[in-house]
Scaffold this motif. Structure first.
Motif, PDB file in Angstrom:
ATOM      1  N   TYR A   1       0.551  -0.955   0.085  1.00  0.00           N
ATOM      2  CA  TYR A   1      -0.217  -0.359  -0.023  1.00  0.00           C
ATOM      3  C   TYR A   1       1.226   1.004   0.239  1.00  0.00           C
ATOM      4  N   ILE A   2       0.785   2.221  -0.216  1.00  0.00           N
ATOM      5  CA  ILE A   2       0.884   3.825  -0.563  1.00  0.00           C
ATOM      6  C   ILE A   2       0.308   4.567   0.939  1.00  0.00           C
ATOM      7  N   SER A   3       1.346   5.106   1.521  1.00  0.00           N
ATOM      8  CA  SER A   3       0.628   5.701   2.327  1.00  0.00           C
ATOM      9  C   SER A   3       0.879   6.914   2.358  1.00  0.00           C
ATOM     10  N   SER A   4       0.655   8.136   3.325  1.00  0.00           N
ATOM     11  CA  SER A   4      -0.314   9.068   3.053  1.00  0.00           C
ATOM     12  C   SER A   4       0.102   9.773   4.512  1.00  0.00           C
ATOM     13  N   LYS A   5       0.253  10.705   4.791  1.00  0.00           N
ATOM     14  CA  LYS A   5       0.811  11.610   5.784  1.00  0.00           C
ATOM     15  C   LYS A   5      -1.115  11.297   6.493  1.00  0.00           C
ATOM     16  N   HIS A   6      -2.064  11.367   6.023  1.00  0.00           N
ATOM     17  CA  HIS A   6      -3.752  10.924   6.863  1.00  0.00           C
ATOM     18  C   HIS A   6      -3.972   9.048   6.974  1.00  0.00           C
ATOM     19  N   LYS A   7      -3.837   8.843   7.881  1.00  0.00           N
ATOM     20  CA  LYS A   7      -4.428   6.773   7.800  1.00  0.00           C
ATOM     21  C   LYS A   7      -5.816   6.851   7.301  1.00  0.00           C
ATOM     22  N   ASP A   8      -6.124   7.863   6.435  1.00  0.00           N
ATOM     23  CA  ASP A   8      -7.936   7.464   5.823  1.00  0.00           C
ATOM     24  C   ASP A   8      -7.786   7.954   4.933  1.00  0.00           C
ATOM     25  N   GLU A   9      -6.129   7.822   4.217  1.00  0.00           N
ATOM     26  CA  GLU A   9      -5.662   8.148   3.122  1.00  0.00           C
ATOM     27  C   GLU A   9      -5.028   7.565   2.343  1.00  0.00           C
ATOM     28  N   THR A  10      -4.239   6.090   3.641  1.00  0.00           N
ATOM     29  CA  THR A  10      -3.979   5.453   2.631  1.00  0.00           C
ATOM     30  C   THR A  10      -4.715   4.186   1.982  1.00  0.00           C
ATOM     31  N   LEU A  11      -3.883   3.892   0.746  1.00  0.00           N
ATOM     32  CA  LEU A  11      -4.708   2.379  -0.463  1.00  0.00           C
ATOM     33  C   LEU A  11      -3.650   2.254  -0.425  1.00  0.00           C
ATOM     34  N   ALA A  12      -4.423   1.053  -1.231  1.00  0.00           N
ATOM     35  CA  ALA A  12      -4.347  -0.640  -1.493  1.00  0.00           C
ATOM     36  C   ALA A  12      -3.449  -0.423  -3.121  1.00  0.00           C
ATOM     37  N   VAL A  13      -1.702  -1.448  -3.380  1.00  0.00           N
ATOM     38  CA  VAL A  13      -1.851  -0.751  -4.445  1.00  0.00           C
ATOM     39  C   VAL A  13      -1.730  -2.043  -5.742  1.00  0.00           C
ATOM     40  N   CYS A  14      -1.562  -2.824  -4.895  1.00  0.00           N
ATOM     41  CA  CYS A  14      -1.726  -4.907  -4.592  1.00  0.00           C
ATOM     42  C   CYS A  14      -1.338  -5.586  -3.479  1.00  0.00           C
ATOM     43  N   ILE A  15      -1.956  -6.736  -3.616  1.00  0.00           N
ATOM     44  CA  ILE A  15      -2.098  -8.129  -2.610  1.00  0.00           C
ATOM     45  C   ILE A  15      -2.075  -9.279  -3.570  1.00  0.00           C
ATOM     46  N   ILE A  16      -1.232 -10.550  -2.637  1.00  0.00           N
ATOM     47  CA  ILE A  16      -0.301 -11.589  -2.997  1.00  0.00           C
ATOM     48  C   ILE A  16      -2.406 -12.489  -2.135  1.00  0.00           C
ATOM     49  N   SER A  17      -2.571 -13.429  -2.666  1.00  0.00           N
ATOM     50  CA  SER A  17      -3.130 -14.501  -2.638  1.00  0.00           C
ATOM     51  C   SER A  17      -1.985 -16.113  -2.843  1.00  0.00           C
ATOM     52  N   SER A  18      -1.613 -16.014  -1.220  1.00  0.00           N
ATOM     53  CA  SER A  18      -1.218 -17.184  -1.659  1.00  0.00           C
ATOM     54  C   SER A  18      -1.474 -18.333  -0.582  1.00  0.00           C
ATOM     55  N   GLY A  19      -2.518 -18.095   0.235  1.00  0.00           N
ATOM     56  CA  GLY A  19      -3.363 -19.172   0.835  1.00  0.00           C
ATOM     57  C   GLY A  19      -3.149 -19.662   2.145  1.00  0.00           C
ATOM     58  N   GLY A  20      -2.007 -18.608   2.776  1.00  0.00           N
ATOM     59  CA  GLY A  20      -2.239 -18.209   4.309  1.00  0.00           C
ATOM     60  C   GLY A  20      -3.078 -17.906   4.464  1.00  0.00           C
ATOM     61  N   TYR A  21      -4.883 -17.888   4.585  1.00  0.00           N
ATOM     62  CA  TYR A  21      -5.978 -16.799   4.697  1.00  0.00           C
ATOM     63  C   TYR A  21      -6.970 -17.377   4.428  1.00  0.00           C
ATOM     64  N   GLU A  22      -8.136 -17.535   4.973  1.00  0.00           N
ATOM     65  CA  GLU A  22      -8.968 -18.540   4.545  1.00  0.00           C
ATOM     66  C   GLU A  22      -9.801 -17.309   2.383  1.00  0.00           C
ATOM     67  N   ASN A  23      -8.753 -17.190   1.794  1.00  0.00           N
ATOM     68  CA  ASN A  23      -9.317 -17.023   0.643  1.00  0.00           C
ATOM     69  C   ASN A  23     -10.097 -17.251   0.350  1.00  0.00           C
ATOM     70  N   ASP A  24     -11.147 -16.976  -1.007  1.00  0.00           N
ATOM     71  CA  ASP A  24     -11.887 -17.615  -1.983  1.00  0.00           C
ATOM     72  C   ASP A  24     -11.181 -17.082  -2.681  1.00  0.00           C
ATOM     73  N   ASP A  25     -10.647 -18.264  -3.666  1.00  0.00           N
ATOM     74  CA  ASP A  25     -10.440 -17.791  -4.876  1.00  0.00           C
ATOM     75  C   ASP A  25     -10.424 -18.452  -6.201  1.00  0.00           C
ATOM     76  N   ASP A  26     -11.165 -19.450  -6.218  1.00  0.00           N
ATOM     77  CA  ASP A  26     -11.858 -20.389  -7.043  1.00  0.00           C
ATOM     78  C   ASP A  26     -12.486 -19.734  -8.101  1.00  0.00           C
ATOM     79  N   ASP A  27     -13.011 -18.479  -8.011  1.00  0.00           N
ATOM     80  CA  ASP A  27     -13.901 -17.750  -9.278  1.00  0.00           C
ATOM     81  C   ASP A  27     -12.747 -17.749  -9.612  1.00  0.00           C
ATOM     82  N   THR A  28     -12.468 -16.846 -11.091  1.00  0.00           N
ATOM     83  CA  THR A  28     -11.156 -16.886 -11.832  1.00  0.00           C
ATOM     84  C   THR A  28     -11.248 -15.244 -11.889  1.00  0.00           C
ATOM     85  N   ASP A  29     -12.647 -14.372 -12.206  1.00  0.00           N
ATOM     86  CA  ASP A  29     -12.783 -13.272 -12.305  1.00  0.00           C
ATOM     87  C   ASP A  29     -13.329 -12.325 -10.537  1.00  0.00           C
TER      88      ASP A  29
END
Length: 665
Positions: free
Chosen positions: A237-265
Motif C-alpha cells: 500500500y501507499i502511505s499518506s500523511k493521513h491514515k484514512d488516505e492510505t491506499l492499497a496498490v497490490c495484494i498476493i493471495s498465497s493461501g495463508g488465510y481463508e481466501n476464496d479464489d476458485d472464481d477466476t473473476d
C-alpha cells in the motif's frame, strides 16, 4: 513465509517490517564486506531504495501522481518509494518457508573463498572496477537507467534474467562449500547493492513492463520489478500523511488465510493480522494493509492482484501469477475458523484484460485429460515416442489440417561414423555426483562445477556441457543426467497462421529448464544441396544471438573470470541437423529476434565435440501457452561456409513481431 500474508504478526522477523522501511541482509563476504568481521548482532542493515540515473538526471523525490489517476479523487497523495523489502522467504529445491528462521538465528553462512588479506586492497579496487564495467554493460544491454524506459518489457525481462542467473550461480557456489541455500536472498542483496532494479516508486495500476499472466518463482522477483514491494506481507500500500488516505496498490493471495479464489473473476480476500502461529491469536485490526484496502473500496482505485498456484514440478513450491487489475466492491467482517473476527474484501476483476489464472485452470484440465483440449487435431503427434507427455496437435485458427509428414524420433541419427577424438568421461561416484567433490571427473570436466542445480536447472550458458555417460558408475538419478532423459513438459504444436506451425507448453517453465533436443539427421556440410523448402526444418549451429550471450550477465557480478559463451570465444561448430524427414517437437520452434530459449551444446555418449547434442533451455520464466522460440542467427549461411551452401540458406523475412526485430534472419 509463503502461506502467511502477515509475517510480522507471526513472529518470524527480528524486526517489524513496515512498508516504508528497507531491510537487507548483510552477508560479510559479498561485494566488499569484510570477511573477517564477526558480530552477534542480527545481520540486518538499512538499504536505501534507489535506481541509477544518467549524469544529466538528478535524483528526484517521488512523483506526486500515480501512473493511473484515481477516479474523482481530490486527495493529493504522494507516491511512496518501494521498500527493498528483505528478507525474502522462498527457497530453492524443496525447502519451505515453514523452515525460515530470523537471520541472526540461522547457521553461519559459508561463503565462497576469497583472496587473502594482504592482497585485499588491490583485489577490492579491481573488483570495484569490474563491477562498474559490468554495471555499464547491464545498463546498455537492458536499458535499466530509467523507470520510464521506452522498452519496459525488455527491461523487466533483463532484470529478472540477471537475478536468476546470479541466484543460480550463488546456489552453485554455496553447494560446493556446503553453505546456506538462501541463494535468492543473497542474489537480491547483491542486486540492491548494485542498484539493479526498476520501477522503484509505488504506483496504482499496471507496472510498466509487467504483463498480465507473467509468472514469478520468488517474491523478491516481484520486488525488484516494482510489482509488489513487501517481501512477506500480502498487502502492498501507499502511505499518506493521513491514515484514512492510505491506499492499497497490490495484494498476493498465497493461501495463508481463508481466501476464496476458485472464481477466476472474483476474489474474496481475507485481511492481515491475528493469525500468528507463535503468538496469541486475536481479532484483526483496521490498520495498515486492512485500512488501506478499506480506503481503496471507498476510492474505487484499481488494485493489482497476484494469485498463487502449485508448482507442478515441486510439491513444496508455489508460483505467483500476475492476474491483472481488480477493484474492491464490498467489505465485511466474518468469523474465521479459529473463532476470531477477520476482515473480508470482495474484489472483481476489471473486464477486457488478457487471461491470467483462468488460463492456468484450462491447462490443468488439459493435462489431466488431453481429450478436453478444444480444436485438437491429434492428441499425440509423437505416437507414444514421448512416454511421459504426449504432444497435442492443435489448430484453433483455420482449416489447416497438419504439418507435412515426418517420422517422430526422440534423438539424432548419424549418417556417417563419428571420430572418437577422446574417450567418454567416466566418473566413479558411488551413487550420484555431488557438488564440490574433487574426485568427480565429470565435475572436473565441467570446470569443477556440476552444470545443473539440484532441481535440474542449467546454471550457466557455456561452450560445452558434459553430462555423465554410460561408462559412469553413478546412478540414473544423478543430477548430471538431465537432457539424456528426454522431455518432461506437456507440449502442443499449434498453427500460428502467418508463421506456420509453432510450439508452446501447457506447463509453466522456469528459467534454466531443459526443453527438448533438436532431433533429426546429422548432415555432412558437403551434402547441403537442399532447397529452401527443406531448409526450414534444418538447424545450423550459428551465432546463438545477443540475448543468449547475455544470459550469464548477473553471475559475472560474482566471478573473477567469466566462463560464459561470448562473441569472441563462440566456437563455430560444423554440426547441421536436418529434421525434414525425421524430427521431434524442436522442428516446430520458430525464430524470434527476442527469443525465450537458447541452444546449448551437450555431450554424453561420444567423444567428437564437433558434433554435440543440441539442447534447448529456457532463458526466462515462461507462462503456459507462450510460444517457444529461439534465435536462428543473422547470417545467410552457417559460419565458415560459402558457395552453394549460401544459396540453400537465403535470408528470410522475419515475422516475430519483436520490438528488436531485425527484419531478416
Amino acid at each position: 513465509m509463503e502461506n502467511s500474508e502477515d509475517e510480522a504478526e507471526n513472529g518470524k522477523l527480528p524486526l517489524e517490517l513496515e512498508p516504508l522501511r528497507s531491510l537487507a541482509p548483510k552477508f560479510p563476504t559479498i561485494l566488499g564486506y569484510d570477511v573477517e568481521t564477526q558480530s552477534t548482532d542480527p545481520l540486518l542493515v538499512y538499504a536505501t531504495p534507489s535506481i541509477p540515473c544518467s549524469s544529466s538526471e538528478q535524483p528526484q523525490e517521488a512523483p506526486a501522481s500515480f501512473s493511473l489517476p484515481l477516479p474523482n479523487s481530490p486527495v493529493p497523495i504522494k507516491a511512496t518509494p518501494i521498500s527493498a523489502a528483505y528478507p525474502t522467504l522462498q527457497h530453492e529445491d524443496g525447502s519451505s518457508d515453514e523452515d525460515y528462521k530470523p537471520l541472526h538465528k540461522q547457521k553461519k553462512t559459508t561463503l565462497p573463498k576469497r583472496a587473502k588479506r594482504p592482497q585485499q586492497a588491490e583485489k577490492s579496487n579491481d573488483a570495484n572496477i569490474k563491477r562498474r564495467s559490468i554495471r555499464r554493460n547491464l545498463d546498455n544491454e537492458f536499458n535499466l537507467c530509467s523507470s520510464s524506459s521506452d522498452k519496459p518489457k525488455e527491461s523487466v525481462e533483463g532484470i529478472l534474467m540477471m537475478f536468476d542467473s546470479l541466484r543460480r550461480r550463488v546456489l552453485q557456489l554455496d553447494e560446493k562449500e556446503d553453505a546456506s541455500r538462501r541463494a535468492d536472498l543473497k542474489a537480491g542483496t547483491i542486486m540492491m547493492q548494485n542498484n539493479l532494479r526498476i520501477n522503484n516508486h509505488k504506483m496504482i495500476g499496471h507496472v510498466p513492463g509487467v504483463e498480465v499472466g507473467d509468472i514469478f518463482f520468488f517474491r523478491i522477483e516481484m520486488c525488484i520489478v516494482g510489482l509488489h514491494a513487501p517481501a512477506m506481507g500480502g498487502i502492498d500500500y501507499i502511505s499518506s500523511k493521513h491514515k484514512d488516505e492510505t491506499l492499497a496498490v497490490c495484494i498476493i493471495s498465497s493461501g495463508g488465510y481463508e481466501n476464496d479464489d476458485d472464481d477466476t473473476d472474483i476474489l474474496v480476500y481475507t485481511g492481515q493480522g491475528g493469525n500468528s502461529r507463535h503468538k496469541e491469536k486475536h481479532d484483526q485490526k483496521l490498520e495498515r494493509g486492512n485500512l488501506a484496502l478499506m480506503n481503496s473500496k471507498n476510492k474505487k482505485n484499481q488494485i493489482r492482484v497476484v494469485r498463487s498456484a502449485q508448482d507442478p514440478f515441486s510439491n513444496s513450491s508455489k508460483i505467483y501469477i500476475y492476474d491483472g487489475l481488480y477493484r474492491i466492491e464490498d467489505t465485511w467482517t466474518d468469523t474465521a475458523k479459529n473463532g476470531f473476527n477477520v476482515f473480508k474484501y470482495k474484489l472483481r476483476r476489471e473486464p477486457g484484460q488478457p487471461d491470467g489464472i483462468s488460463l492456468w485452470k484450462m491447462t490443468e484440465k488439459w493435462k489431466a485429460n488431453p481429450a478436453t483440449r478444444e480444436k485438437a487435431i491429434l492428441l499425440d503427434l509423437s505416437s507414444k515416442v514421448e512416454d511421459l507427455s504426449p504432444v497435442c496437435l492443435v489448430n484453433d485458427v483455420d482449416d489447416e489440417k497438419g504439418p507435412s509428414h515426418f517420422s517422430y524420433v526422440a534423438g539424432v541419427k548419424y549418417l556417417r561414423p563419428l571420430r572418437k577424438t577422446k574417450p567418454l568421461q567416466c566418473c566413479k561416484c558411488p551413487s550420484v555426483c555431488l557438488p564440490g567433490d574433487p574426485n568427480c571427473s565429470c565435475a572436473q570436466q565441467n570446470g569443477g562445477d556440476l552444470p545443473y542445480s539440484s532441481s535440474g536447472l542449467l546454471v550457466q550458458h557455456v561452450p560445452m556441457v558434459y553430462e555423465c555417460s554410460s561408462n559412469c558408475q553413478c546412478s540414473h538419478n544423478c543430477r548430471n543426467r538431465i537432457t539424456q532423459k528426454g522431455i518432461k513438459l506437456n507440449f502442443e504444436v499449434y498453427w500460428t497462421g502467418d508463421r506456420g506451425w509453432g510450439l508452446r507448453s501447457w506447463d509453466p517453465i522456469r528459467a534454466g529448464t531443459f526443453i527438448c533436443e533438436y532431433a533429426g539427421e546429422i548432415v555432412d556440410e558437403t551434402r547441403m544441396d537442399i532447397d529452401v523448402e527443406e531448409d526450414k526444418y534444418t538447424f545450423h549451429a550459428s551465432y546463438p544471438g545477443d540475448k543468449a550471450l547475455s544470459w550469464n550477465l548477473g553471475a559475472e557480478l560474482l566471478e573473477e573470470k567469466s566462463t560464459a559463451v561470448t562473441s569472441e570465444n563462440f566456437k563455430k561448430l560444423p554440426i547441421i541437423i536436418r529434421a525434414n524427414n525425421e524430427g521431434n517437437v524442436a522442428r516446430f520452434l520458430n525464430h524470434s529476434c527476442s527469443p525465450n530459449l537458447l541452444w546449448q551444446a551437450v555431450q554424453y555418449d561420444h567423444g567428437d565435440d564437433s558434433y554435440p547434442h543440441i539442447m534447448f533451455f529456457a532463458m526466462e520464466h515462461i507462462p503456459p501457452m507462450t510460444e517457444l522460440t529461439y534465435d536462428y542467427g543473422t547470417r545467410g549461411a552457417p559460419p565458415g561456409f560459402e558457395g552453394k551452401l549460401f544459396k540453400a540458406c537465403k535470408l528470410k523475412s522475419c515475422l516475430c513481431g519483436s520490438k528488436h526485430c531485425r527484419g531478416l534472419f
